[in-house]
Write a protein that holds these residues in place. Structure first.
Motif, PDB file in Angstrom:
ATOM      1  N   PHE A   5       1.712   1.026   4.694  1.00 54.34           N
ATOM      2  CA  PHE A   5       0.802   0.988   3.542  1.00 54.34           C
ATOM      3  C   PHE A   5      -0.584   0.523   3.964  1.00 54.34           C
ATOM      4  O   PHE A   5      -1.585   1.099   3.545  1.00 54.34           O
ATOM      5  CB  PHE A   5       1.336   0.068   2.439  1.00 54.34           C
TER       6      PHE A   5
ATOM      7  N   SER B 132      -7.853   3.178  -3.482  1.00 53.55           N
ATOM      8  CA  SER B 132      -6.932   3.312  -2.352  1.00 53.55           C
ATOM      9  C   SER B 132      -5.651   2.516  -2.593  1.00 53.55           C
ATOM     10  O   SER B 132      -4.550   2.992  -2.280  1.00 53.55           O
ATOM     11  CB  SER B 132      -7.597   2.851  -1.057  1.00 53.55           C
ATOM     12  N   ALA B 133      -5.773   1.325  -3.169  1.00 54.52           N
ATOM     13  CA  ALA B 133      -4.590   0.514  -3.467  1.00 54.52           C
ATOM     14  C   ALA B 133      -3.716   1.214  -4.501  1.00 54.52           C
ATOM     15  O   ALA B 133      -2.486   1.276  -4.352  1.00 54.52           O
ATOM     16  CB  ALA B 133      -4.994  -0.869  -3.968  1.00 54.52           C
TER      17      ALA B 133
ATOM     18  N   ASN C 233      -2.359   4.826  -2.804  1.00 55.72           N
ATOM     19  CA  ASN C 233      -1.366   4.628  -1.749  1.00 55.72           C
ATOM     20  C   ASN C 233      -0.196   3.758  -2.207  1.00 55.72           C
ATOM     21  O   ASN C 233       0.936   3.972  -1.792  1.00 55.72           O
ATOM     22  CB  ASN C 233      -2.029   4.055  -0.499  1.00 55.72           C
ATOM     23  N   GLY C 234      -0.468   2.795  -3.050  1.00 55.59           N
ATOM     24  CA  GLY C 234       0.616   1.975  -3.597  1.00 55.59           C
ATOM     25  C   GLY C 234       1.544   2.773  -4.493  1.00 55.59           C
ATOM     26  O   GLY C 234       2.732   2.480  -4.585  1.00 55.59           O
TER      27      GLY C 234
ATOM     28  N   HIS D 112      -2.515   3.336   5.555  1.00 51.78           N
ATOM     29  CA  HIS D 112      -2.931   4.304   4.527  1.00 51.78           C
ATOM     30  C   HIS D 112      -4.046   3.737   3.662  1.00 51.78           C
ATOM     31  O   HIS D 112      -4.987   4.444   3.303  1.00 51.78           O
ATOM     32  CB  HIS D 112      -1.747   4.687   3.634  1.00 51.78           C
ATOM     33  N   TYR D 113      -3.958   2.452   3.340  1.00 51.55           N
ATOM     34  CA  TYR D 113      -4.981   1.799   2.526  1.00 51.55           C
ATOM     35  C   TYR D 113      -6.337   1.820   3.240  1.00 51.55           C
ATOM     36  O   TYR D 113      -7.350   2.175   2.645  1.00 51.55           O
ATOM     37  CB  TYR D 113      -4.560   0.356   2.215  1.00 51.55           C
TER      38      TYR D 113
END
Length: 186
Positions: A119, A150-151, A154-155, A122-123
């Motif tokens: 993660f 982004s959080a 991707n989250g 990706h973040y």
């Protein structure tokens, strides 16, 4: 001769883990139109990393991520940096699960470490590479910060994927205890 046999075994297990992860990557649930899906591809990589350690786990993850990009039917990248971050680099970090090498009783924690590390990559990719592609609205919310976007983006797929990996690893912890602890290698 024992080291040669063990190295050969480790490489074969890496190949099987990568192949299994690749096969599982076809069973993903796609969420967003430009990537991001819930899947179980991390699970074989986590198990391999716990059995053989972080170094080999990172290598296997990097190989899987690279293959996933170049052989994948739905691979998406905007430039070579996003290829490195979102494929090779992100899956390499799943190998950090190997920090808990041969600790079968801690494999759910290892899965959490691998998922969180993936993660994070990706973040960072979302904040740096994809910031210029941030939509004005996402999931009904106005986007003003690439950090928040982004959080959220991707989250949205990494949290369920990590929970799935933790749950499956917890379920396999007892049946695969001897294998994960490397008791068959002694």
């Amino acid at each position: 001769m024992k080291n040669v046999n063990q190295t050969t075994r480790m490489l074969c297990e890496a190949a099987v883990s990568i192949a299994l992860a690749y096969a599982l990557s076809f069973l993903e649930l796609d969420l967003w139109f430009q990537g991001g899906s819930i899947g179980a591809a991390m699970i074989p990589l986590i198990m391999f990393a716990v059995r053989w350690g972080a170094g080999w786990g990172i290598a296997a993850g990097a190989v899987f991520g690279t293959l996933k990009y170049f052989l994948g039917l739905d691979s998406f990248a905007v430039n070579w940096i996003s290829i490195i971050f979102d494929y090779g680099g992100a899956y390499a970090m799943v190998g950090l699960a190997g920090l808990l090498k041969r600790k079968a009783n801690l494999i759910p924690l290892a899965a959490l470490i691998g998922g969180a590390a993936r993660f994070l990559v990706h973040y960072i990719s979302g904040v740096t590479v994809y910031a210029e592609y941030m939509p004005e609205e996402f999931m009904g919310l106005t986007m003003t910060s690439p950090f928040f976007y982004s959080a959220l983006y991707n989250g949205g797929y990494m949290l369920p994927s990590t929970i799935l990996a933790v749950a499956v690893c917890a379920a396999l912890m007892v049946p695969l205890r001897k294998f994960l602890n490397g008791e068959d290698l002694k």
